[in-house]
Scaffold this active site. Structure first.
Site: not given
Ligand SMILES: NC(=O)c1ccc[n+]([C@@H]2O[C@H](COP(=O)([O-])OP(=O)(O)OC[C@H]3O[C@@H](n4cnc5c(N)ncnc54)[C@H](OP(=O)(O)O)[C@@H]3O)[C@@H](O)[C@H]2O)c1
Length: 334
Positions: A12, A15, A41, A129, A156, A159, A216, A238, A245
């Site tokens: 749901t 991604v 959900s 990502c 970024q 979402s 990361k 962000r 991005h």
């Protein structure tokens, strides 16, 4: 490839939804599909190939008879349920950060290190990502001229922080335009009409001053490229963009590459589209990258402050190449 029994964990979510669309658009051979999410959900209907499929609650025994599980339901869920899926005989492709730096778990970008996928023990990790779109462009430059150091600033999209973050951007934008004070539940500051240099918004800064997203990028780039000697520093920000991005990247190489050399190398690189014609104001933007599995690069120029460095602008759809599309490409490799 024989048709697979597929489970999508976090079906749901932003991604998860793109996982379903990507399986459809790439005509991945799906024998059956199981949609899993939280209790919230249960019973919700989601469409796959024109059929309405009810969402089931994720449980330890959800994976009996499943061949392939695509996980995108957060790190805690992956930590808890991926081992159960592997015990049931399933191959897990995980979008969270839970397993990425585990030495037993391959971290795969199919354009960069496809062969490493075969060494898996049941779990394959999909990188962060921002890292995926970066290494798709760095790899061909590294092969040609050996990268010594990378300096990156990211822009970024919201979402990238999930469905609730997008709702917050929309609500805050409306509030500000209509003269009401914006309400912050997800981000520490208003994200509408603003930029926030802290990703993820919920994590404390490292003692060095870096965020976990920045670390990361440093660690995952080295693991995917298979080269610990590449030095990288990142500032992750962000911005109030829905999806897509962008990254401003400075790349120092051992051998000098001209901007033209780089354009030619990148034009041949798998998964890369060069959009770079300054005279015609052609360069990639996030809006144009949305919906595509490619990584776009433009503003390619020689760094005037350094004898052997390039500046680049790299853009990709964080929900596709940054997540679902890369995960389905990994499944295809297998
Ligand atoms: N967004 C991106 O650009 C991006 C990129 C790369 C990786 N990722 C990673 O992908 C994951 C999902 O991101 P997202 O943006 O899709 O988030 P999201 O829109 O917030 O969706 C989260 C999904 O996880 C499910 N979920 C949450 N807790 C669960 C639990 N305890 N048991 C079962 N399902 C649970 C949710 O189900 P309910 O609907 O039932 O709550 C929902 O389907 C995260 O690990 C994220 O770090 C995201």
């Amino acid at each position: 490839m024989s048709a697979k029994k597929v489970a999508v964990v976090g079906a749901t979510g932003l991604v998860g939804q793109q996982m379903l669309r990507t399986l459809e658009s790439r005509s991945f051979p799906v024998h059956s599909i199981k949609l899993l999410a939280s209790k919230r959900s249960e019973g919700k209907l989601l469409e796959f190939h024109g059929e309405q499929i009810p969402v089931e609650v994720l449980q330890e025994d959800s994976f009996e008879g499943i061949d392939l599980a695509l996980f995108s339901a957060g790190g805690d869920t992956s930590k808890r349920f991926a081992p159960a899926a592997v015990r049931a005989g399933c191959v897990v492709i995980d979008n969270s950060s839970a397993w990425r730096m585990d030495p037993e778990v391959p971290l795969i970008v199919p354009e960069v290190n496809p062969d490493a996928a075969q060494a898996h023990h049941g779990i394959i990790a999909n990188p962060n990502c921002s890292t995926i779109q970066l290494v798709v462009v760095l790899k061909p430059l590294h092969d040609a001229a050996t990268i010594k150091r990378v300096v990156v600033a990211t822009y970024q999209a919201v979402s990238g922080a999930g469905v609730q973050a997008v709702a917050e951007l929309e609500a805050q934008s409306r509030d500000i335009l209509e003269g009401r004070p914006p309400r912050c539940d997800i981000f520490p500051y208003p994200i509408a009409f603003n930029c926030i240099p802290q990703i993820p918004q919920s994590d404390a800064f490292d003692s060095s001053g870096y965020t976990t997203e920045e670390l990361k990028m440093v660690n995952e780039t080295k693991k995917i490229m298979g080269d610990d000697s590449i030095r990288l520093t990142a500032t992750t920000v962000r911005v109030p963009v829905h999806t897509g991005h962008s990254e401003a990247v400075n790349v120092e190489t051992e051998t000098k590459l001209s901007a033209d050399d780089a354009r030619k190398i990148l034009a041949q690189a798998p998964g890369v589209s060069v959009l770079d014609d300054p005279a015609k104001q052609i360069y990639p933007t996030a809006r144009e990258a949305v919906g595509s599995g490619d990584t776009y690069v433009g503003r390619i120029r020689e760094d005037m402050s350094h004898p052997s460095a390039l500046d680049l602008w790299i853009v990709s759809d964080n929900l596709l190449k940054g997540a679902a599309y890369n995960a389905v490409q990994i499944a295809e490799l297998l």
